[in-house]
Design an enzyme around this catalytic site. Sequence first.
Site, short mmCIF file in Angstrom:
data_model
loop_
_atom_site.label_atom_id
_atom_site.label_comp_id
_atom_site.label_asym_id
_atom_site.label_seq_id
_atom_site.Cartn_x
_atom_site.Cartn_y
_atom_site.Cartn_z
CE LYS A 151 8.61 3.83 1.16
NZ LYS A 151 8.56 2.71 0.18
CB SER A 154 6.92 0.32 -2.67
OG SER A 154 6.10 -0.48 -1.86
CB SER A 196 5.05 1.08 0.93
OG SER A 196 6.36 1.03 0.40
N1 GLN Z 1 2.97 -4.07 -1.81
C1 GLN Z 1 4.08 -4.95 -1.71
C2 GLN Z 1 4.20 -5.43 -0.29
O1 GLN Z 1 3.35 -5.13 0.47
C3 GLN Z 1 5.33 -4.25 -2.14
C4 GLN Z 1 5.81 -3.25 -1.17
C5 GLN Z 1 7.10 -2.59 -1.57
O2 GLN Z 1 7.47 -2.58 -2.74
N2 GLN Z 1 7.80 -2.07 -0.59
O3 GLN Z 1 5.11 -6.10 0.10
#
Ligand code: GLN
Length: 486
Positions: A79, A178, A154
């Site tokens: 990532k 994410s 994400s």
């Molecule tokens: N979707 C959640 C957010 O927007 C979690 C994102 C993540 O785990 N990095 O913060």
Amino acid sequence: MDDLYKLPLTQAHQLLKEKKVSSVELTTACLSRLTRVEDKVHACVTICEDAALEQAKKADKVIRSGETKPLTGIPALIKDNMCTKGIKTTCSSKILGNFVPPYDATVVEKLKAEKAVILGKTNMDEFAMGSSTENSAFFPTRNPWDVDRVPGGSSGGSAVAIATDEAIYALGSDTGGSIRQPAGFCSVVGLKPTYGRISRFGLVAFASSLDQIGPLTKTVADCALVLNVIASHDPRDSTSAPYPVPDYTKALIPDLKKLRIGIPKEYFVEGMQKEVRTSIETAIKKLEELGAEIDCDASLPLTKYALAVYYILAPSEASANLARYDGVKYGFSYQDTNNMWEAMEKTKQFGFGAEVKRRIMLGTYALSAGYYDAYYLKAQKVRTLIRGEFDQAFQKYDALVTPTSPTVPFKLGEKVDDPMQMYLSDVCTLPINIAGLPAISIPAGFADGLPIGMQIIGKPFDEETILRIAFTYEQATDWHTRKPPI
Ligand code: GLN
């Protein structure tokens, strides 16, 4: 030989070790697969073809000398929020669009120490803020099960890369879901380890009390192998725990006898899609058939506050972490001005996307003098209560099981203008980050060809139990063998 890219990590390792295939062959197969599918799914932001082949050649030398470790010669994707020396690390943001780190994140060092092959970097929501990978400043990633739908986020790029066999395994990060939510949306395995299990040195910080790195893999056994390598105490990350790392592959025992699994009713939330509920109920029956003691009356009533707590704490921490992007030290810098303050303002104005700005504003508001007690402090107190509630539940249960997400993957564009709807897609995953617990998402069904994930939550530093449950379920079902039509 042409379809070597399809191999799970365990088998690829075996073949390399027995010298039946070479790392160059495996890497070439993955790279050509990647080239074939990439214009349909857009999972990667950087592809390092030449460097990967060089690494593969070096790995083959090591293999010939008989020193094959589990990740030696195996192609991986990372990532794009983990620092890779000499390779751009953008966080899918314009502000880091040309940032080339001078050092490796600890997890990347660990892979390199095993002579792993790094194929490139995967797309993500900008600074890991989002649930669909549509917040990438570059392009959205598409779900290979239906390219008009999102892959989750994400870590959407990493999940898609594994679902499409672009790489043998990938790394993601998880602040509120994410890793697990995109794993669920793409029908792959995704593990968020306990807070402190893996060093975050070199992970670009989003919300430091919640962030954790973890593997995305094709099978549960693969997940255990990657975790073995990346889990560690690291003096460069003071939040990493000084505990010994067990051999997680030893936890892969296909037997659930005497394991007590709680099903917290609050995770079958209002608005949950019917097919998700029925698939997870069927999966729970399967766990019972396999010998687990299931209690469907488990209850975690404070869960309903988790979303509110998360969206105060995560933006607050983000607003502090993102203050460093001022256009002076590194990253994008707006130059067309004579005034330092204007330069900083414009750097942020043009460098950050809309969701990142929204989080910074939410965070600075919650931390501001007049509102600190009412928002940030209160959220911290509720966080302690939520954690306590999980502690209590774990006196009764060895693990908890819930859906990973309340719905199947949604359409691209469907939720971009409605942040609240987007945030709700993590209702089942973000309480786990608030409590710092380990949790895994594994394939558990389909609705009209779209994947459904099951989340298994464990006690702190008890990744072994959730791996064991995940492994037993996986061995008894065939969801993980299905491949997207791409
Ligand atoms: N979707 C959640 C957010 O927007 C979690 C994102 C993540 O785990 N990095 O913060």
